[in-house]
Every structure is written in C-alpha cells, then in structure tokens.
Scaffold this motif. Structure first.
Motif, PDB file in Angstrom:
ATOM      1  N   ARG A  10       0.826  -1.204   0.000  1.00 40.17           N
ATOM      2  CA  ARG A  10       0.000   0.000   0.000  1.00 40.17           C
ATOM      3  C   ARG A  10       0.868   1.266   0.000  1.00 40.17           C
ATOM      4  O   ARG A  10       0.528   2.257  -0.644  1.00 40.17           O
ATOM      5  CB  ARG A  10      -0.930  -0.004   1.210  1.00 40.17           C
ATOM      6  N   GLU A  11       1.974   1.227   0.715  1.00 41.80           N
ATOM      7  CA  GLU A  11       2.871   2.368   0.755  1.00 41.80           C
ATOM      8  C   GLU A  11       3.405   2.689  -0.646  1.00 41.80           C
ATOM      9  O   GLU A  11       3.452   3.849  -1.062  1.00 41.80           O
ATOM     10  CB  GLU A  11       4.031   2.092   1.712  1.00 41.80           C
ATOM     11  N   PHE A  12       3.798   1.641  -1.365  1.00 42.99           N
ATOM     12  CA  PHE A  12       4.329   1.846  -2.714  1.00 42.99           C
ATOM     13  C   PHE A  12       3.226   2.278  -3.679  1.00 42.99           C
ATOM     14  O   PHE A  12       3.456   3.128  -4.548  1.00 42.99           O
ATOM     15  CB  PHE A  12       5.026   0.582  -3.212  1.00 42.99           C
ATOM     16  N   LEU A  13       2.041   1.728  -3.554  1.00 39.61           N
ATOM     17  CA  LEU A  13       0.934   2.133  -4.421  1.00 39.61           C
ATOM     18  C   LEU A  13       0.486   3.568  -4.132  1.00 39.61           C
ATOM     19  O   LEU A  13       0.140   4.322  -5.049  1.00 39.61           O
ATOM     20  CB  LEU A  13      -0.245   1.175  -4.249  1.00 39.61           C
ATOM     21  N   GLN A  14       0.497   3.942  -2.871  1.00 40.08           N
ATOM     22  CA  GLN A  14       0.103   5.306  -2.512  1.00 40.08           C
ATOM     23  C   GLN A  14       1.059   6.333  -3.106  1.00 40.08           C
ATOM     24  O   GLN A  14       0.655   7.471  -3.401  1.00 40.08           O
ATOM     25  CB  GLN A  14       0.043   5.447  -0.995  1.00 40.08           C
ATOM     26  N   ALA A  15       2.311   5.935  -3.335  1.00 40.50           N
ATOM     27  CA  ALA A  15       3.289   6.860  -3.911  1.00 40.50           C
ATOM     28  C   ALA A  15       2.920   7.272  -5.330  1.00 40.50           C
ATOM     29  O   ALA A  15       3.351   8.329  -5.805  1.00 40.50           O
ATOM     30  CB  ALA A  15       4.680   6.226  -3.899  1.00 40.50           C
ATOM     31  N   ILE A  16       2.110   6.445  -6.022  1.00 46.05           N
ATOM     32  CA  ILE A  16       1.684   6.776  -7.385  1.00 46.05           C
ATOM     33  C   ILE A  16       0.156   6.867  -7.475  1.00 46.05           C
ATOM     34  O   ILE A  16      -0.427   6.674  -8.546  1.00 46.05           O
ATOM     35  CB  ILE A  16       2.225   5.763  -8.417  1.00 46.05           C
ATOM     36  N   ASN A  17      -0.482   7.147  -6.346  1.00 46.85           N
ATOM     37  CA  ASN A  17      -1.935   7.339  -6.302  1.00 46.85           C
ATOM     38  C   ASN A  17      -2.690   6.148  -6.911  1.00 46.85           C
ATOM     39  O   ASN A  17      -3.656   6.321  -7.649  1.00 46.85           O
ATOM     40  CB  ASN A  17      -2.324   8.631  -7.039  1.00 46.85           C
ATOM     41  N   SER A  18      -2.238   4.947  -6.591  1.00 43.00           N
ATOM     42  CA  SER A  18      -2.846   3.740  -7.153  1.00 43.00           C
ATOM     43  C   SER A  18      -3.250   2.729  -6.090  1.00 43.00           C
ATOM     44  O   SER A  18      -3.319   1.532  -6.360  1.00 43.00           O
ATOM     45  CB  SER A  18      -1.873   3.078  -8.144  1.00 43.00           C
ATOM     46  N   ASP A  19      -3.513   3.213  -4.880  1.00 44.11           N
ATOM     47  CA  ASP A  19      -3.915   2.297  -3.807  1.00 44.11           C
ATOM     48  C   ASP A  19      -5.391   1.952  -3.960  1.00 44.11           C
ATOM     49  O   ASP A  19      -6.237   2.270  -3.127  1.00 44.11           O
ATOM     50  CB  ASP A  19      -3.641   2.946  -2.449  1.00 44.11           C
TER      51      ASP A  19
ATOM     52  N   LYS B  22      12.474   3.683  -1.626  1.00 43.12           N
ATOM     53  CA  LYS B  22      12.481   3.946  -0.184  1.00 43.12           C
ATOM     54  C   LYS B  22      13.870   3.625   0.356  1.00 43.12           C
ATOM     55  O   LYS B  22      14.386   2.531   0.129  1.00 43.12           O
ATOM     56  CB  LYS B  22      11.425   3.093   0.528  1.00 43.12           C
ATOM     57  N   HIS B  23      14.471   4.571   1.050  1.00 42.10           N
ATOM     58  CA  HIS B  23      15.785   4.353   1.644  1.00 42.10           C
ATOM     59  C   HIS B  23      15.626   3.640   2.979  1.00 42.10           C
ATOM     60  O   HIS B  23      14.780   4.005   3.796  1.00 42.10           O
ATOM     61  CB  HIS B  23      16.498   5.691   1.845  1.00 42.10           C
TER      62      HIS B  23
END
Length: 258
Positions: free
Chosen positions: A112-121, A169-170
C-alpha cells in the motif's frame, strides 16, 4: 494700474495655470493607471490561458519506455531483475509481488505504501509488479574505494528528452542519488524519485544508474533501498503527479549488429 495689481494678476494667472496643469496631469495619470491595470488584467488572463494549455499538453503526451522490465520480473535464477545489470549491488531480494484485483485493505502495508506513492492504492491498476530490496556497496572498493559506486542500470539509446523515475524507499546507509534515485532522502516513506534530462544530440547512449556517494567508507558500510517500477521513458513526465507503468515497444527491429 499699479505694479502691485499687475503682480497680483500674474500670480492669479500662474495659480490658475498650475491648477489646470495639475488637473491635466491627474487626468493623464488616472487614464494611464487605468490602461496599465487593464493591460495587466489582459496579460494575466493570457498567461493563465497559456499555462493551462501547456499543462494540458504535458498531460496529453504519449510516453514510451526505452528500458525493459519495469515490473522487475526476476531472472530464471530468481536472484535479480531480468534485463537489469547489477552495478555494485551486492545482494538483491524479491520482497513482494504487488497484485491488481485485490481489495486495498487486504494488501500488506508495504504494498500500500508503494501504491500510494503513485496514487494507485485501489483494487485495480495497470498490472502486477515486484518490490525488490537492494543492498549495495558504499563505493567501488579496493584501490577504487575513492570512486562512487552505482546501482542497477540498463543501456539505452538517448533521445533528445527523457524522464527517469522509480518508486524508492531508503532503508539504511549512504543515500544514492541521480537518475531514478534523484530526490531520495533518508527516513521518508516510499516516494517517486527521478527527473528529466535533455540534450541536443541524438546519436548517443547512456546508462541509467544512480550513484552511491560513499567515497572511502569501509566496505562493510553497505546501503539498502527498496525499489519498484524503475524506468526511462521518452518525453517529459511530471514526476510529482504522473509516474506509473509505461508501454514498451519491443526489440524485434533487427538493427543491432554483433
């Protein structure tokens, strides 16, 4: 007629003329201010219209991927993303496959964190993709420990304007920079990193690798990032709002001579 009367009349005439001039100046100033304000309004409206038009053109562009395997499908050994060269990555781990068609609430926090980064959650998005964790050396090591290391990359022919990006993400260690790690910072949630590059000549190439600025650090001070959907595409993509999965045109052109 006395001299005093003549002087009085001259003074009165002068004052009258001054008042007339002042009135004319005031009228001219008012007309000028009104004209300037009207012109500014028209210019502002024109600039706003031009900005809106440019923004719409930016969104209308077709972008095609000139790197392979944006979804980061693993190679046959399962040890690294297919078609990507490793650079100074010392270990690659496939963390998770993010799948479309799954209710958002049923996904892992990482997905979800990665999808939220591209508004695709959302339940549906373009297609499945993998998230990888990359461990990398702080520099090139040995006699070259004073030289920056670099991360995974691909060779690509360089059009006149390209956009490069990824969700990154670092986790720890030296923060990579450049290409698809441009703008990456420690301690932030997964976000889209990247930017644009333009030049005047076409018949060149590049390697899309971020750099690791860890000069002269001990070899055991490795860094770690998590990454998904890295790519280089043609044209200008507004990184902050429009990154996603881009179409790729295949290789069966028979224009490479070994």
């Amino acid at each position: 007629m006395s001299l005093e009367q003549d002087i009085t009349r001259v003074v009165e005439a002068t004052e009258g003329l001054t008042a007339t001039v002042d009135n004319q100046i005031s009228e001219i100033t008012n007309k000028l201010n009104s004209a300037v304000a009207e012109t500014k309004t028209k210019v502002d409206a024109h600039l706003a219209s031009a900005d809106a038009l440019l923004n719409s053109y930016e969104e209308r562009q077709s972008h095609f991927r000139i790197t392979k395997n944006q979804a980061l499908v693993a190679n046959q050994a399962g040890t690294f993303p297919e078609a990507w060269a490793s650079g100074f990555v010392t270990k690659a781990t496939l963390l998770e496959k993010v799948e479309t068609g799954v209710e958002a609430a049923q996904r892992t926090p990482l997905a979800r964190e990665f999808l939220q980064a591209i508004n695709s959650d959302t339940k549906w998005f373009a297609q499945n993709f993998n998230i990888w964790e990359l461990e990398y050396a702080p520099n090139r090591g040995g006699e070259n420990s004073h030289v920056d290391a670099y991360l995974m990359y691909q060779y690509l022919r360089r059009p006149t304007h390209i956009t490069f990006g990824a969700i990154v993400k670092h986790i720890r260690g030296v923060v990579p920079t450049g290409f698809w790690c441009t703008g990456l910072k420690a301690g932030e949630p997964a976000k889209v990193c990247g930017g644009q590059y333009g030049h005047s000549s076409r018949n060149h190439y590049t390697h899309c690798h971020p750099y690791v600025p860890g000069k002269n650090l001990p070899a055991d001070q490795k860094g770690v990032i998590q990454v998904a959907l890295p790519a280089v595409v043609t044209g200008h993509v507004p990184i902050d709002k429009a990154w996603g999965q881009f179409a790729y045109i295949g290789d069966a052109a028979y224009d490479v001579i070994a």
